[in-house]
Design a protein around this motif. Sequence first.
Motif, PDB file in Angstrom:
ATOM      1  N   ASN A  72     -47.010 -18.615 -15.217  1.00 46.66           N
ATOM      2  CA  ASN A  72     -47.958 -17.776 -15.945  1.00 46.66           C
ATOM      3  C   ASN A  72     -47.912 -18.182 -17.413  1.00 46.66           C
ATOM      4  N   PRO A  73     -48.893 -17.743 -18.227  1.00 48.03           N
ATOM      5  CA  PRO A  73     -48.940 -18.209 -19.628  1.00 48.03           C
ATOM      6  C   PRO A  73     -47.692 -17.893 -20.437  1.00 48.03           C
ATOM      7  N   LYS A  74     -46.911 -16.905 -20.031  1.00 52.65           N
ATOM      8  CA  LYS A  74     -45.720 -16.535 -20.793  1.00 52.65           C
ATOM      9  C   LYS A  74     -44.461 -17.247 -20.310  1.00 52.65           C
ATOM     10  N   SER A  75     -44.554 -17.983 -19.212  1.00 51.72           N
ATOM     11  CA  SER A  75     -43.356 -18.613 -18.647  1.00 51.72           C
ATOM     12  C   SER A  75     -43.434 -20.134 -18.649  1.00 51.72           C
ATOM     13  N   ASP A 104     -45.980 -21.690 -26.539  1.00 50.69           N
ATOM     14  CA  ASP A 104     -46.862 -20.589 -26.916  1.00 50.69           C
ATOM     15  C   ASP A 104     -48.292 -21.112 -26.848  1.00 50.69           C
ATOM     16  N   SER A 132     -51.111 -19.329 -27.138  1.00 51.93           N
ATOM     17  CA  SER A 132     -52.073 -18.368 -27.683  1.00 51.93           C
ATOM     18  C   SER A 132     -53.112 -19.033 -28.578  1.00 51.93           C
ATOM     19  N   ARG A 192     -39.245 -22.592 -29.879  1.00 55.65           N
ATOM     20  CA  ARG A 192     -40.542 -22.294 -29.280  1.00 55.65           C
ATOM     21  C   ARG A 192     -41.596 -23.114 -30.000  1.00 55.65           C
TER      22      ARG A 192
END
Length: 723
Positions: free
Chosen positions: A361-364, A382, A384, A408
Amino acid sequence: MEPRPSPFASGICCPRGLKDEAATTRRARGARQGGDPGPGAESTGAEQDPPDLGTSPQARPALSPPLLLIRLGHAPSLAVRARPWRSRGWSRSPSGGREPVTAEAVLRELRLFELRCQGEEVPDKLVELCLTHGLGPVALANELLAFVTSKDFDLQLTPEALDAFEHEVLAKRGSRGRRGRDERRGLLHDIHSLQELLSEEQEDELLDAYTTPSKGSQKRSNSTPETPRPKRAPSSRSPYGLFSPGSFSPSVTPSQKYSSRGGRGEVVASFGSAQGPAWSGRGGCSVRLFGQPEQNLSKPYKFMFQKALDVREVLAGRVEELGEVLRRHHGLDGFSSTALPAQEPVTVLGQISCDGNGKLNPKSVLLVGDREHSGGAQVPLDLSELPEYSLFPGQVVALEGTNSTGRRMVVSKLYEGVPLPFHTPTEPMAEQRMVLVACGPFTPSDGVAFEPLSDLLEVVARDRPDVCVLLGPFLDAKHEQVESCQLLGSFSDVFRLCLRTIIEGTRSAGSQLVLVPSLRDVSHDFVYPQPPFPFPDLPKEDRARVLLVPEPCTLDIDGVIFGLTSTDLLFHMGAEEISSSSGISDRFTRILRHILTQRSFYPLYPPSEELNVDFEALAAFAALPVTPDVLVTPSELRFFIKDVLGCVCINPGRLTKGRAGGTYGRLLLQRDRAGDKTSDSSGDIPGENPGDKTRNGPGDNPGDNPRDTPRSSPCVAAQVVKI
């Protein structure tokens, strides 16, 4: 030197309170054995020791052997009474030995609870239940009493009542067995129950050593299932009866749902601008594997021997190879490390991964850096600030962004992969060619009658295609009757008969026959990439026109390159791919672009749990040598025909969908023809030019774009048709 006294002899392993309680229990038992039943003896009949066979209570020893209470794990502070002796179909004899469970012993226990048998077969059935489910007479009597009481049944046991008892009570004991064993580890045990627990654990370990784990699998229960499988009737008939020339399965009732299907011959998807093409072949076609012989998998190989270091070498080599292509194509100066902090935007190279065992998923999203610049260091991403993206685990990408802390990376740009060039044949195609493509299963799920295969062979005899490409599974491992072993012959025998029928059924049409295996073929090696079918019995007159190829493979049909795979790659990658605000809204098109730009028949890593992948063979035999003109990717998902980056991608569907009929595909090929630009009538994105330019290198030169120069595809028309 005096030997150390045994802790069991002195009882020092028992707490003082427990020894006092055990002594009290022994005195109470001795009093009852002497003739005084004691208070509450009638209400606690289930708690007494099981009566010894052929021995009265007066003949028993005056005192029971002392309890050896052993604490295992975190046990409660109170001692528990030893359970009656039971050990999988054996009961304790007066002499301390073991003897088989008998009908007399079971009936004696039932009479204690006033349970009677109605029918001569009931005692034998009771003994069978004891032996099948590992119960002693006492345990069986307890279970029966609880069942009869809860159901308000009569105390007369009938065969029907025993069947209901077995299905409703004993069948569920297997699922609770493991949990019960885990709970018993925290209790206090005597020597007999401890030995029983150890025996059960040894049996479980032995079963684990000889079983293959699978997703969601559970241990087989040694109890009767809720819906028992029908037993295969013994038959001396030859499996050749399944595939006689007149009927594929005369002994099997044809599928009613398949026979009553509608829309036979209906075209459900089309491609190309040809008006009313003649869907027939003309013969004289040349078919061979593309590339040098050493570049194609031609024989079985040893698998299940790969080491973690070898897998890492294969993955690192693939990242370096595609990274060099990305650097030269996009004109990048070089790559930085993913682990070093950088305030200015940097470009890094690596492979997309997930930070856990779940779905991406976009966060993992993680980037596993390349070996040369990052040493394999991982950095969370990231996304975003990225306007659009399409990512999947195993994708090799180049990213631009900032990594101010080294922990990150904020991604601002994603560099897409570059497809390989198309093959440029040296000789023109003499005339138009027709190719028929079908994918198994070739039988409905409710029977072993190969009616869909018979109907397909009739289509081959009618249309006489130049090339007939059949992809497995031919004998599906997921078929109900294959799983329950209800076939009249062995898997290999039925499979060879199926291939022989296909070869004989296409002989009159003169079609070139290409057979592609599948990992769902029950009689073939379960490894990806998969070697060709071994068929030493191939008739001499058919050896020139029958081609047995590996899975996957690249085929050359008169200069037109076909990419063939029977693995459901669309389903596997579709379950893992994530995207956001992509200009290409069609997921099929995104996945197909990934296959072409990642230059592999299976770029997903880690692979699906349904696949057994040998990564060294994957790097050697599953890489795309060129961008194919036609890519055949059968799937359980909906059929389609699309033009992606100049490659015509077709999902012909499967010949059967459960009990119903499915679809197959057919294509018309014509090279060096002054035709129009191909268009996608299956819903591809507007404005997507199907052409691609022929490049001198594999997309290495800066500014190369596969859509700069329109390219006329050699596939002039294609259709998906209902069987």
